[in-house]
Motif scaffolding. Structure first.
Motif, PDB file in Angstrom:
ATOM      1  N   PHE A 241     -69.811  11.433 -16.144  1.00 37.11           N
ATOM      2  CA  PHE A 241     -70.102  10.216 -15.385  1.00 37.11           C
ATOM      3  C   PHE A 241     -69.181   9.133 -15.908  1.00 37.11           C
ATOM      4  CE2 PHE A 241     -72.021   6.028 -15.239  1.00 37.11           C
ATOM      5  CZ  PHE A 241     -72.385   5.913 -13.904  1.00 37.11           C
ATOM      6  N   VAL A 242     -68.499   8.432 -15.006  1.00 35.35           N
ATOM      7  CA  VAL A 242     -67.526   7.418 -15.396  1.00 35.35           C
ATOM      8  C   VAL A 242     -67.936   6.094 -14.768  1.00 35.35           C
ATOM      9  CG1 VAL A 242     -65.114   6.724 -15.362  1.00 35.35           C
ATOM     10  CG2 VAL A 242     -65.711   9.156 -15.519  1.00 35.35           C
ATOM     11  N   GLU A 243     -68.268   5.139 -15.599  1.00 34.65           N
ATOM     12  CA  GLU A 243     -68.724   3.847 -15.099  1.00 34.65           C
ATOM     13  C   GLU A 243     -67.647   3.186 -14.239  1.00 34.65           C
ATOM     14  OE1 GLU A 243     -71.002  -0.100 -16.888  1.00 34.65           O
ATOM     15  OE2 GLU A 243     -69.610   1.006 -18.179  1.00 34.65           O
ATOM     16  N   ASN A 244     -68.028   2.776 -13.030  1.00 40.79           N
ATOM     17  CA  ASN A 244     -67.172   2.016 -12.114  1.00 40.79           C
ATOM     18  C   ASN A 244     -65.939   2.778 -11.637  1.00 40.79           C
ATOM     19  OD1 ASN A 244     -68.740  -0.260 -11.827  1.00 40.79           O
ATOM     20  ND2 ASN A 244     -67.805  -1.340 -13.525  1.00 40.79           N
ATOM     21  N   ARG A 245     -66.036   4.106 -11.505  1.00 37.69           N
ATOM     22  CA  ARG A 245     -64.920   4.863 -10.948  1.00 37.69           C
ATOM     23  C   ARG A 245     -64.956   4.786  -9.413  1.00 37.69           C
ATOM     24  NH1 ARG A 245     -63.360  10.054 -11.281  1.00 37.69           N
ATOM     25  NH2 ARG A 245     -62.503   9.550  -9.246  1.00 37.69           N
ATOM     26  N   ASN A 246     -63.815   5.122  -8.777  1.00 42.41           N
ATOM     27  CA  ASN A 246     -63.812   5.174  -7.315  1.00 42.41           C
ATOM     28  C   ASN A 246     -64.464   6.465  -6.832  1.00 42.41           C
ATOM     29  OD1 ASN A 246     -61.360   6.409  -8.426  1.00 42.41           O
ATOM     30  ND2 ASN A 246     -60.737   6.754  -6.295  1.00 42.41           N
ATOM     31  N   ILE A 247     -65.090   6.392  -5.657  1.00 40.15           N
ATOM     32  CA  ILE A 247     -65.840   7.510  -5.084  1.00 40.15           C
ATOM     33  C   ILE A 247     -65.135   7.960  -3.813  1.00 40.15           C
ATOM     34  CG2 ILE A 247     -68.072   8.274  -4.185  1.00 40.15           C
ATOM     35  CD1 ILE A 247     -68.067   7.476  -7.177  1.00 40.15           C
ATOM     36  N   PHE A 248     -64.944   9.262  -3.654  1.00 38.67           N
ATOM     37  CA  PHE A 248     -64.258   9.803  -2.496  1.00 38.67           C
ATOM     38  C   PHE A 248     -65.211   9.854  -1.308  1.00 38.67           C
ATOM     39  CE2 PHE A 248     -62.363  11.680  -6.342  1.00 38.67           C
ATOM     40  CZ  PHE A 248     -61.147  10.986  -6.282  1.00 38.67           C
ATOM     41  N   ASP A 249     -64.736   9.379  -0.170  1.00 37.47           N
ATOM     42  CA  ASP A 249     -65.613   9.161   0.976  1.00 37.47           C
ATOM     43  C   ASP A 249     -66.259  10.448   1.470  1.00 37.47           C
ATOM     44  OD1 ASP A 249     -64.829   6.561   0.720  1.00 37.47           O
ATOM     45  OD2 ASP A 249     -63.892   6.392   2.693  1.00 37.47           O
ATOM     46  N   ASN A 250     -65.513  11.568   1.478  1.00 37.89           N
ATOM     47  CA  ASN A 250     -66.119  12.811   1.968  1.00 37.89           C
ATOM     48  C   ASN A 250     -67.217  13.300   1.031  1.00 37.89           C
ATOM     49  OD1 ASN A 250     -64.157  13.446   0.002  1.00 37.89           O
ATOM     50  ND2 ASN A 250     -63.737  15.454   0.892  1.00 37.89           N
ATOM     51  N   ILE A 251     -67.025  13.126  -0.282  1.00 37.38           N
ATOM     52  CA  ILE A 251     -68.085  13.462  -1.238  1.00 37.38           C
ATOM     53  C   ILE A 251     -69.274  12.539  -1.045  1.00 37.38           C
ATOM     54  CG2 ILE A 251     -68.674  13.307  -3.699  1.00 37.38           C
ATOM     55  CD1 ILE A 251     -65.990  14.595  -4.314  1.00 37.38           C
ATOM     56  N   SER A 252     -69.016  11.244  -0.855  1.00 35.23           N
ATOM     57  CA  SER A 252     -70.096  10.281  -0.634  1.00 35.23           C
ATOM     58  C   SER A 252     -70.934  10.661   0.582  1.00 35.23           C
ATOM     59  CB  SER A 252     -69.508   8.882  -0.457  1.00 35.23           C
ATOM     60  OG  SER A 252     -70.507   7.935  -0.176  1.00 35.23           O
ATOM     61  N   ASN A 253     -70.276  11.046   1.675  1.00 34.15           N
ATOM     62  CA  ASN A 253     -71.007  11.400   2.896  1.00 34.15           C
ATOM     63  C   ASN A 253     -71.877  12.631   2.693  1.00 34.15           C
ATOM     64  OD1 ASN A 253     -69.891   9.248   4.297  1.00 34.15           O
ATOM     65  ND2 ASN A 253     -68.176  10.452   5.082  1.00 34.15           N
ATOM     66  N   ILE A 254     -71.371  13.626   1.952  1.00 35.70           N
ATOM     67  CA  ILE A 254     -72.169  14.836   1.698  1.00 35.70           C
ATOM     68  C   ILE A 254     -73.390  14.490   0.846  1.00 35.70           C
ATOM     69  CG2 ILE A 254     -72.190  17.077   0.525  1.00 35.70           C
ATOM     70  CD1 ILE A 254     -69.225  17.369   1.323  1.00 35.70           C
ATOM     71  N   VAL A 255     -73.190  13.688  -0.196  1.00 34.35           N
ATOM     72  CA  VAL A 255     -74.325  13.315  -1.058  1.00 34.35           C
ATOM     73  C   VAL A 255     -75.375  12.552  -0.259  1.00 34.35           C
ATOM     74  CG1 VAL A 255     -75.038  11.978  -3.074  1.00 34.35           C
ATOM     75  CG2 VAL A 255     -72.940  13.336  -3.163  1.00 34.35           C
ATOM     76  N   ASP A 256     -74.948  11.620   0.582  1.00 30.62           N
ATOM     77  CA  ASP A 256     -75.911  10.880   1.410  1.00 30.62           C
ATOM     78  C   ASP A 256     -76.740  11.825   2.280  1.00 30.62           C
ATOM     79  OD1 ASP A 256     -75.365   8.314   0.501  1.00 30.62           O
ATOM     80  OD2 ASP A 256     -73.762   7.988   1.971  1.00 30.62           O
ATOM     81  N   GLU A 257     -76.148  12.935   2.662  1.00 30.64           N
ATOM     82  CA  GLU A 257     -76.852  13.892   3.530  1.00 30.64           C
ATOM     83  C   GLU A 257     -77.813  14.783   2.756  1.00 30.64           C
ATOM     84  OE1 GLU A 257     -75.753  17.827   6.234  1.00 30.64           O
ATOM     85  OE2 GLU A 257     -74.177  16.354   5.790  1.00 30.64           O
ATOM     86  N   ILE A 258     -77.462  15.204   1.527  1.00 33.58           N
ATOM     87  CA  ILE A 258     -78.251  16.236   0.837  1.00 33.58           C
ATOM     88  C   ILE A 258     -78.830  15.750  -0.485  1.00 33.58           C
ATOM     89  CG2 ILE A 258     -76.868  18.051   1.922  1.00 33.58           C
ATOM     90  CD1 ILE A 258     -75.506  18.525  -0.801  1.00 33.58           C
ATOM     91  N   PHE A 259     -78.854  14.431  -0.736  1.00 33.39           N
ATOM     92  CA  PHE A 259     -79.276  13.933  -2.051  1.00 33.39           C
ATOM     93  C   PHE A 259     -80.699  14.331  -2.411  1.00 33.39           C
ATOM     94  CE2 PHE A 259     -81.098  10.819   0.737  1.00 33.39           C
ATOM     95  CZ  PHE A 259     -82.216  10.338   0.085  1.00 33.39           C
ATOM     96  N   ASN A 260     -81.550  14.607  -1.416  1.00 35.66           N
ATOM     97  CA  ASN A 260     -82.945  14.984  -1.690  1.00 35.66           C
ATOM     98  C   ASN A 260     -83.176  16.478  -1.536  1.00 35.66           C
ATOM     99  OD1 ASN A 260     -82.560  14.812   1.109  1.00 35.66           O
ATOM    100  ND2 ASN A 260     -84.697  14.275   1.501  1.00 35.66           N
ATOM    101  N   GLU A 261     -82.122  17.267  -1.691  1.00 39.44           N
ATOM    102  CA  GLU A 261     -82.219  18.726  -1.659  1.00 39.44           C
ATOM    103  C   GLU A 261     -81.760  19.279  -2.999  1.00 39.44           C
ATOM    104  OE1 GLU A 261     -80.159  20.275   1.772  1.00 39.44           O
ATOM    105  OE2 GLU A 261     -80.698  18.529   2.989  1.00 39.44           O
ATOM    106  N   TYR A 262     -82.434  20.318  -3.480  1.00 36.22           N
ATOM    107  CA  TYR A 262     -82.101  20.858  -4.793  1.00 36.22           C
ATOM    108  C   TYR A 262     -82.387  22.351  -4.824  1.00 36.22           C
ATOM    109  CZ  TYR A 262     -87.175  20.520  -5.533  1.00 36.22           C
ATOM    110  OH  TYR A 262     -88.541  20.652  -5.411  1.00 36.22           O
ATOM    111  N   ILE A 263     -81.913  23.005  -5.885  1.00 35.51           N
ATOM    112  CA  ILE A 263     -82.084  24.450  -6.055  1.00 35.51           C
ATOM    113  C   ILE A 263     -83.329  24.717  -6.893  1.00 35.51           C
ATOM    114  CG2 ILE A 263     -80.980  26.581  -6.831  1.00 35.51           C
ATOM    115  CD1 ILE A 263     -78.339  24.942  -6.965  1.00 35.51           C
TER     116      ILE A 263
END
Length: 522
Positions: A241-263
């Protein structure tokens, strides 16, 4: 040579307020100024194209070429601490966002600038290794194995925030930072894998990151051992984890979609401890990050990729148990010409958000009918927060609206409470400590809550007029943040600093739609 894109969004109060006309300077690694930008009314700059190595270099672990380019940012605005972000990573064909929450300048003449350094992506470096014990890597005797076993929580929940220790467990000097759960997952994924990978490889890795994180929270692995955080940023123990790093938009969109799903494994409640490593320079019993690319290219979906590395009885579970979420997703997308109570709730959320983000058009009659004005408001909201702008309220948009609404209303509630309590021109003379009760404790708790919206290291408290353990911990966090002896006692020094910080925030930060607390001179 290829091109990537970078957007900078400058906010404050934990994303609740945009900073307009902030200055953003982009420099190359030789210090040459490439662009000088201004933020708009939503705190955004335009996307800027920047050179990056061709993405073909990122698709094989054997390729030793440059995988991405790096740039430096300077972000400033009058009344705020200036942030310098070094080594922002740009990939060919990938858009990314550097979202910065500037801290108000406390007016002390100290800490007027802050530097943040983004290290290499974890795939570029060897993950530290050590023997595994109960799913955690130990290096030497860094961890006291005689400490209590982890506790198990009753239910799996998605927390609103997660506290990250910026170091190994034995590094007591390292800071703890509190970040939103979804922002944490996006940060780790952007630090651990390449955004140029096939989507199914990205999804498989993000499922593993979410599950490992929730396992740490669900088992209270660190808190049961007496630590005051949920996870570390050491790859020898947890995840990068890197404080204040830039976030890639395609990764951001996937996380927004599946953030409440887990294994999890069939028949078990706890999230699966999804161990992984890069699979190139380091191997482990769990998932190979580079291996997911090969399997995705062979046509495997995320679950098939995960089952290739983990037990065959694993499954992907979704939970709507999301802490402090004002409304759960109704289950299906909402769009034009539909009518429902959920639509009415969403319309009211957007109208409140508009007070802080005025580019979002007003929904004149929030009656639950999804008309053209609602579509326009949703589409502009999506544009402001970097979501695909289709004007439809699906799961990703719903939870983003819900999260932003939660943030902006906290400020409204604080201001409202401040009008009722009143903040005097000078601090109380009382000395408060564990066990204290009364009006001065309520005032202390109000000030702590207000400051916590701008300084995430200071946790919020329940405003109940009783100085308990939670209030003491918040006081100690405040004292550490502002260089005071962290004894958890509120005497003259701490009172004066609380007032100074509160009033400086109040003078620098305009909260739209709210009236600042009046000065109580009586």
């Amino acid at each position: 040579m290829g091109l990537g894109k970078l957007n900078v969004q400058v906010l404050t109060a934990e994303d609740a307020l945009p900073i307009i006309n902030a200055d953003v300077v982009i420099r190359d690694k030789s210090g040459n100024e490439l662009y000088r930008l201004k933020t708009d009314e939503n705190g955004n700059t335009d996307y800027t194209e920047l050179n990056a190595p061709d993405k073909s270099h990122t698709l094989s672990p054997e390729d030793s070429g440059l995988h991405y380019s790096v740039y430096d940012l300077e972000i400033s605005s009058p009344g705020y601490v200036t942030d310098f972000i070094h080594n922002v990573q740009i990939f060919d064909g990938i858009s990314s966002t550097e979202r910065i929450n500037l801290l108000p300048d406390t007016g002390t003449g100290q800490d007027t600038e802050a530097d943040y350094w983004i290290p290499e992506n974890s795939l570029e470096t060897d993950r530290q290794s050590g023997p595994l014990e109960n799913g955690i890597q130990f290096a030497g005797n860094e961890f006291d194995k005689t400490l209590p076993k982890p506790r198990i929580l009753t239910n799996v929940a998605i927390p609103e925030y997660i506290t990250v220790h910026l170091g190994t467990p034995n590094n007591t000097a390292a800071r703890n930072v509190r970040v939103k759960f979804t922002d944490y997952i996006k940060n780790v994924a952007s630090s651990e894998i390449y955004p140029t990978w096939p989507e199914n490889a990205l999804r498989a890795n993000i499922y593993a990151i979410i599950s490992l994180t929730l396992n740490r929270i669900y088992t209270e692995w660190y808190r049961s051992k007496g630590y005051v955080y949920d996870i570390t940023n050491s790859t020898a123990y947890d995840q990068a984890f890197v404080e204040n790093r830039n976030i890639f938009d395609n990764i951001s969109n996937i996380v927004d979609e599946i953030f409440n799903e887990y294994i999890r494994r069939q028949g078990l409640k706890e999230p699966y401890y999804a161990e992984y490593c890069n699979g190139s320079t380091v191997t482990c019993p769990g998932m190979s990050q580079w291996g997911t690319v090969t399997l995705a290219n062979q046509g495997m979906n995320p679950l098939q990729i995960l089952k290739h590395y983990y037990p065959d009885d694993i499954q992907i579970i979704e939970t709507n148990n999301i802490v402090n979420n004002p409304a759960s997703y109704p289950g299906s997308p909402m769009k034009e010409d539909m009518t429902s109570e959920d639509i009415r709730r969403m319309q009211n959320f957007l109208n409140r958000i508009r007070a802080d983000f005025p580019a979002i058009p007003q929904i004149s009659n929030p009656n639950g009918y999804y008309g053209a004005d609602t579509t326009a408001a949703v589409r502009k909201f999506q544009e402001v927060f970097g979501l695909p702008a289709d004007g439809i309220t699906g799961k990703v948009t719903w939870y983003k609206i819900s999260a932003i609404y939660s943030g902006v209303t906290k400020l409204a509630e604080l201001t409202s409470e401040g009008e009722r309590i009143g903040i005097g021109t000078s601090p109380p003379t009382s000395v408060l400590r564990t066990g204290s009760k009364g009006a001065d404790v309520i005032q202390l708790q109000f000030i702590l809550n207000y400051i916590s919206q701008f300084y995430p290291a200071v946790p919020s408290v329940i405003q109940d007029g009783t100085f308990g353990t939670v209030t003491k911990n918040a006081v100690m966090a405040f004292q550490r943040t502002f260089g005071i002896n962290s004894d958890g006692i509120v005497g003259p020094v701490t009172w004066n600093k609380l007032y100074q910080v509160y009033k400086q925030i109040e003078s620098n930060v305009e909260v739209p739609g709210n009236t600042p607390p009046p000065q109580d001179t009586g």
